[in-house]
Design an enzyme around this catalytic site. Structure first.
Site, mmCIF file in Angstrom:
data_model
loop_
_atom_site.group_PDB
_atom_site.id
_atom_site.type_symbol
_atom_site.label_atom_id
_atom_site.label_comp_id
_atom_site.label_asym_id
_atom_site.label_seq_id
_atom_site.Cartn_x
_atom_site.Cartn_y
_atom_site.Cartn_z
ATOM 1 N N GLY A 126 0.815 -1.212 0.000
ATOM 2 C CA GLY A 126 0.000 0.000 0.000
ATOM 3 C C GLY A 126 0.849 1.263 0.000
ATOM 4 O O GLY A 126 0.393 2.312 -0.488
ATOM 5 N N GLU A 182 1.570 1.800 -3.529
ATOM 6 C CA GLU A 182 0.298 2.137 -4.186
ATOM 7 C C GLU A 182 -0.063 3.604 -3.945
ATOM 8 O O GLU A 182 -0.574 4.292 -4.826
ATOM 9 C CB GLU A 182 -0.816 1.213 -3.677
ATOM 10 C CG GLU A 182 -0.619 -0.230 -4.170
ATOM 11 C CD GLU A 182 -1.619 -1.184 -3.563
ATOM 12 O OE1 GLU A 182 -1.585 -1.367 -2.329
ATOM 13 O OE2 GLU A 182 -2.434 -1.746 -4.307
HETATM 14 C C1 3H9 Z 1 -0.729 -4.240 1.755
HETATM 15 O O1 3H9 Z 1 -0.104 -3.211 1.712
HETATM 16 C C2 3H9 Z 1 -2.122 -4.394 1.194
HETATM 17 C C3 3H9 Z 1 -2.506 -3.309 0.232
HETATM 18 O O2 3H9 Z 1 -2.121 -3.632 -1.080
HETATM 19 C C4 3H9 Z 1 -4.002 -3.136 0.174
HETATM 20 C C5 3H9 Z 1 -4.664 -2.620 1.376
HETATM 21 C C6 3H9 Z 1 -6.106 -2.300 1.160
HETATM 22 N N1 3H9 Z 1 2.216 -3.782 9.062
HETATM 23 O O3 3H9 Z 1 10.652 -6.548 9.403
HETATM 24 P P1 3H9 Z 1 11.088 -5.704 10.543
HETATM 25 C C7 3H9 Z 1 6.504 -4.505 11.815
HETATM 26 S S1 3H9 Z 1 -0.112 -5.627 2.525
HETATM 27 C C8 3H9 Z 1 2.378 -3.937 10.382
HETATM 28 O O4 3H9 Z 1 11.639 -6.383 11.729
HETATM 29 P P2 3H9 Z 1 13.111 -4.514 8.873
HETATM 30 C C9 3H9 Z 1 7.208 -5.822 12.055
HETATM 31 O O5 3H9 Z 1 6.309 -6.823 12.441
HETATM 32 C C10 3H9 Z 1 1.423 -5.072 3.213
HETATM 33 N N2 3H9 Z 1 3.573 -4.141 10.967
HETATM 34 O O6 3H9 Z 1 12.097 -4.556 10.079
HETATM 35 C C11 3H9 Z 1 8.157 -5.428 13.156
HETATM 36 O O7 3H9 Z 1 7.426 -5.368 14.371
HETATM 37 P P3 3H9 Z 1 8.069 -5.790 15.770
HETATM 38 C C12 3H9 Z 1 2.509 -5.119 2.195
HETATM 39 C C13 3H9 Z 1 4.638 -4.203 10.182
HETATM 40 O O8 3H9 Z 1 13.763 -3.204 8.924
HETATM 41 C C14 3H9 Z 1 8.556 -4.013 12.794
HETATM 42 O O9 3H9 Z 1 7.524 -3.542 11.932
HETATM 43 N N3 3H9 Z 1 3.760 -4.797 2.829
HETATM 44 C C15 3H9 Z 1 4.542 -4.068 8.795
HETATM 45 O O10 3H9 Z 1 13.930 -5.758 8.839
HETATM 46 C C16 3H9 Z 1 9.877 -3.930 12.060
HETATM 47 O O11 3H9 Z 1 9.838 -4.810 10.952
HETATM 48 C C17 3H9 Z 1 4.634 -5.725 3.244
HETATM 49 O O12 3H9 Z 1 4.427 -6.916 3.049
HETATM 50 C C18 3H9 Z 1 3.260 -3.846 8.228
HETATM 51 N N4 3H9 Z 1 3.070 -3.680 6.901
HETATM 52 O O13 3H9 Z 1 12.202 -4.601 7.554
HETATM 53 C C19 3H9 Z 1 5.880 -5.221 3.910
HETATM 54 N N5 3H9 Z 1 5.769 -4.184 8.263
HETATM 55 O O14 3H9 Z 1 9.162 -4.804 15.972
HETATM 56 C C20 3H9 Z 1 6.191 -6.043 5.141
HETATM 57 C C21 3H9 Z 1 6.605 -4.366 9.297
HETATM 58 O O15 3H9 Z 1 6.931 -5.688 16.718
HETATM 59 N N6 3H9 Z 1 7.339 -5.542 5.862
HETATM 60 N N7 3H9 Z 1 5.949 -4.386 10.463
HETATM 61 O O16 3H9 Z 1 8.550 -7.198 15.579
HETATM 62 C C22 3H9 Z 1 8.608 -5.782 5.505
HETATM 63 O O17 3H9 Z 1 8.896 -6.366 4.490
HETATM 64 C C23 3H9 Z 1 9.695 -5.332 6.444
HETATM 65 O O18 3H9 Z 1 9.109 -5.163 7.709
HETATM 66 C C24 3H9 Z 1 10.409 -3.997 6.071
HETATM 67 C C25 3H9 Z 1 11.331 -3.565 7.239
HETATM 68 C C26 3H9 Z 1 11.241 -4.247 4.815
HETATM 69 C C27 3H9 Z 1 9.427 -2.906 5.824
#
Ligand code: 3H9
Length: 687
Positions: free
Chosen positions: A102, A105
């Site tokens: 998102g 997006e």
């Molecule tokens: C979407 O967007 C749907 C849309 O198309 C449509 C909607 C209508 N939400 O990974 P890290 C937390 S689907 C909530 O350790 P890094 C993670 O759990 C989404 N929490 O750090 C962690 O929490 P904690 C599509 C999130 O630096 C903390 O943040 N997006 C989210 O190694 C740190 O994360 C993805 O799939 C989230 N979206 O990596 C991206 N993302 O500290 C998913 C992270 O409590 N995220 N957290 O354990 C990632 O790939 C990696 O987290 C990122 C950072 C690269 C961003």
């Protein structure tokens, strides 16, 4: 007004910045904040243009994944993005860091995109069992064409800024400050330009081809096909209708069990990184230099993990010949990567230079961490750890890669059991993601913190477990494989069992996996245990008979299956059938037909039951840690979330009832229900 979305004026430009640590996820408060700040900018007569950016490391990591599965809270993200896109004032996305899902997006709905040189951009929704659901499948093809959009969206891999620029996703890479670059673009006089007004380039045969390719690549997954359906909608339908189609597909993926499994698989390793009892106040010991003992397949692979993470590593062997052979294998591995174009010749040399070969234990004197990967024998390990105790500096972490031996007994060979820990890598160590870290009775908290931190640095998924035979992964594997063998003894064929488990989603079935690992390994261990009159070892069976005939698996082109030269495809073999038949006859077993349902439930219930025992004994801290082990070390299908998650989805009451029924019918010790499982079902709770 919102405190997670800020508003500032830079001359005639409104700068809206998302400030919701850690990753600027687009939860309800952020979505509302974005709409409010946009309205403020639009109402402000002194504002001629808008820049949208993020605070901290991220532009935005996308939708707040924790909101999925809960009732939707307005405003929806598509509505927010539409509002930005239809703004009468030019809107520039200043992408300061990751823009995922998102987050990207939202940027695609802006009129121009400027990104920092180190930003990464992508639509990873497919990895969570979803499709981009806020216009990504409709806007991205308008910028890059339908073909490239299919590739980007169905792979889910992020692109670095330069690749995103050449694909046409971003307009410019910022040299320095990304907001300044956005302001510069505005000064050049750009006006509103909406992605929705562009046409989608697509050839008619593209979509059928893409679907066929996906069936080959990921036949069990629903969301990659849904991505193609949505992109096809973008090519064939008017913009608003395509958005509606995308929304419908997104919502159906959101409701799917695959989404639940994949999101569990996303959060579980992040949970596993937080070891109970080891809080942030426990600082890991610094690791600037590592040592590995043993240059065999395992030791060599482990040394590569350190070199790949830019950590110098001393590789120790006892004999020059073994050392040279180990180094040659490492070089060959790197050269193979170079041949595929994924490394340069300079990088190969740089990695090799980080691996310092040695034949002398004294060279380990300055290592901060030493990992032993020698022969699995307690006597040999004792000798190695006794020597390490003499040569290593105080405070060095002394780790063993054992997969079967007791860490506490190994630690007893030293005067510093607090520094001894298990680091169980999986073969090939430079490839497999899992690192099962094993704490002994005496392992110091900061040593535990160190090995978890090292896992992160070398790109592994670390899980902390306790000491027992086989630890978490292999203990469950043995229980599951024993059941697979029992099913064959009763009448199933190995290929039937393998097919049920590959249909379930495993990359390989248990018997094909045994052929890959080598039947001789287990056979030698069992023979040794039989010689020592171990009461827990099974009587010789048809697998031992295969190994006795020199059928060791893939490496001898015959094991449970046979293999054509140069092929890894298992072919059922009459000789195996004959040995199985002979075994059944000798045991007085009349084979019976075994159906798929029985194969699946017996294998899976056995895993859940053994997992529940492991949990009850405190060997794993959480059920999701067990899932992490199986997802990352044993090819458990991610969309099923891991064995414990699967058990909960299936219903623990149904699992327990099944176990009790198998116990009544089969009566073996292994089928006794784990007390924890019985307790949880009685209390109506989950793991
Ligand atoms: C979407 O967007 C749907 C849309 O198309 C449509 C909607 C209508 N939400 O990974 P890290 C937390 S689907 C909530 O350790 P890094 C993670 O759990 C989404 N929490 O750090 C962690 O929490 P904690 C599509 C999130 O630096 C903390 O943040 N997006 C989210 O190694 C740190 O994360 C993805 O799939 C989230 N979206 O990596 C991206 N993302 O500290 C998913 C992270 O409590 N995220 N957290 O354990 C990632 O790939 C990696 O987290 C990122 C950072 C690269 C961003």
């Amino acid at each position: 007004m919102s405190d997670v979305v800020h508003y500032a004026r830079r001359g005639r430009v409104a700068v809206i910045s998302i400030d919701s640590p850690p990753v600027n996820a687009l939860g309800q408060a952020v979505r509302q904040g974005l709409l409010d700040r946009l309205a403020q900018a639009e109402a402000d007569a002194g504002v001629g243009a808008i820049v949208l950016t993020g605070t901290g490391k991220a532009f935005s990591a996308g939708a707040d994944i924790r909101e999925f599965g809960k009732p939707a809270q307005p405003p929806s993200l598509p509505d927010v993005i539409n509002a930005f896109e239809t703004s009468a004032k030019p809107v520039i996305a200043a992408i300061n860091g990751v823009a995922l899902g998102g987050g990207l997006e939202l940027a695609l709905g802006c009129h121009y995109r400027v990104a920092g040189a180190f930003a990464s951009l992508g639509l990873p929704e497919v990895k969570l069992g979803l499709i981009p659901g806020a216009g990504g499948t409709v806007r991205l093809p308008r910028l890059v064409g339908a073909k490239a959009a299919i590739d980007i969206i169905t792979a889910g891999e992020p692109l670095k800024a330069p690749a995103a620029e050449s694909a046409g996703i971003i307009d410019r890479i910022a040299e320095g400050d990304v907001v300044a670059a956005a302001l510069q673009l505005l000064e050049e006089g750009v006006t509103g330009r909406r992605t929705r007004d562009l046409a989608v380039e697509a050839t008619p045969e593209l979509f059928a081809e893409a679907r066929a390719a996906i069936v080959k690549r990921s036949r069990s997954l629903v969301s990659p096909q849904a991505c193609v359906d949505a992109i096809e909608g973008a090519a064939r339908l008017p913009f608003m209708e395509a958005l509606a189609k995308e929304r419908g597909l997104f919502l159906s993926c959101l409701a799917s069990p695959q989404r639940a499994g994949l999101i569990h698989a996303f959060f579980a390793p992040r949970e596993a990184a937080k070891v109970p009892g080891i809080g942030p106040e426990v600082k890991p010991r610094p690791v600037a230099k590592a040592g590995v003992i043993g240059a065999g397949t395992m030791g060599g692979g482990i040394a590569m993990c350190f070199a790949n993470a830019d950590i110098p590593v001393t590789l120790l062997e006892m004999k020059a010949e073994a050392l040279e052979k180990g180094l040659a294998t490492i070089r060959a591995n790197y050269e193979a990567t170079r041949a595929k174009g994924r490394m340069t010749a300079e990088e190969v040399e740089a990695r090799m230079a980080l691996i310092r070969p040695s034949l002398d234990y004294a060279d380990l004197a300055d290592a901060d961490l030493v990992i032993e990967a020698v022969f699995e024998s307690m006597a040999v390990k004792h000798e190695v750890f006794g020597t390490l105790d003499r040569v290593c500096k105080p405070g060095a972490v002394l780790a063993t890669n054992t997969s079967t031996l007791d860490i506490d007994q190994i630690a007893a060979a030293t005067r510093r059991p607090q520094d001894v820990v298990g680091m169980h890598f999986f073969s090939p160590a430079n490839v497999m993601k899992l690192l099962e870290n094993v704490r002994g009775k005496a392992t110091a908290p900061d040593v535990q913190a160190t090995v978890m931190e090292v896992a992160r640095r070398i790109g592994k998924v670390g899980v902390m477990v306790g000491v027992c035979y086989g630890f978490v992964g292999n203990r469950i594997l043995h229980a599951r494989n024993r059941e697979a063998i029992a099913l064959v003894n009763e009448g199933a064929s190995p290929q039937q069992v393998d097919k049920v488990l590959t249909d379930f989603g495993f990359a390989m079935g248990p018997f094909a996996t045994s052929d890959l690992a080598g039947l001789d390994v287990g056979w030698r261990i069992r023979e040794e245990r039989r010689k020592n009159k171990d009461p827990d070892v099974d009587a010789p069976n048809w697998l031992d008979a295969l190994a006795e005939k020199g059928r060791f698996g893939q490496k001898t082109r015959a094991g449970i299956y046979r293999y054509e030269a140069g092929s890894r495809a298992p072919i059922p073999d009459a000789e195996t059938d004959a040995l199985i038949a002979a075994y059944r006859a000798a045991q007085g077993i009349t084979p019976r037909p075994v159906d798929e349902e029985e194969i699946l439930t017996r294998c899976m219930f056995m895993m859940v039951n053994e997992g529940a025992r492991i949990l009850d004994e405190g060997i794993a801290a959480r059920a999701s840690d067990i899932d992490v082990v199986w997802l990352n070390g044993y090819g458990f299908p991610a969309f099923r979330g891991g064995p414990m998650f699967w058990g909960e989805q299936y219903g623990l009451d149904k699992v327990l009832a099944g176990i009790d029924a198998f116990h009544a019918r089969l009566g073996t010790r292994a089928w006794r229900a784990a007390p924890l499982l019985r307790r949880l079902v009685a209390e109506g709770r989950g793991f």
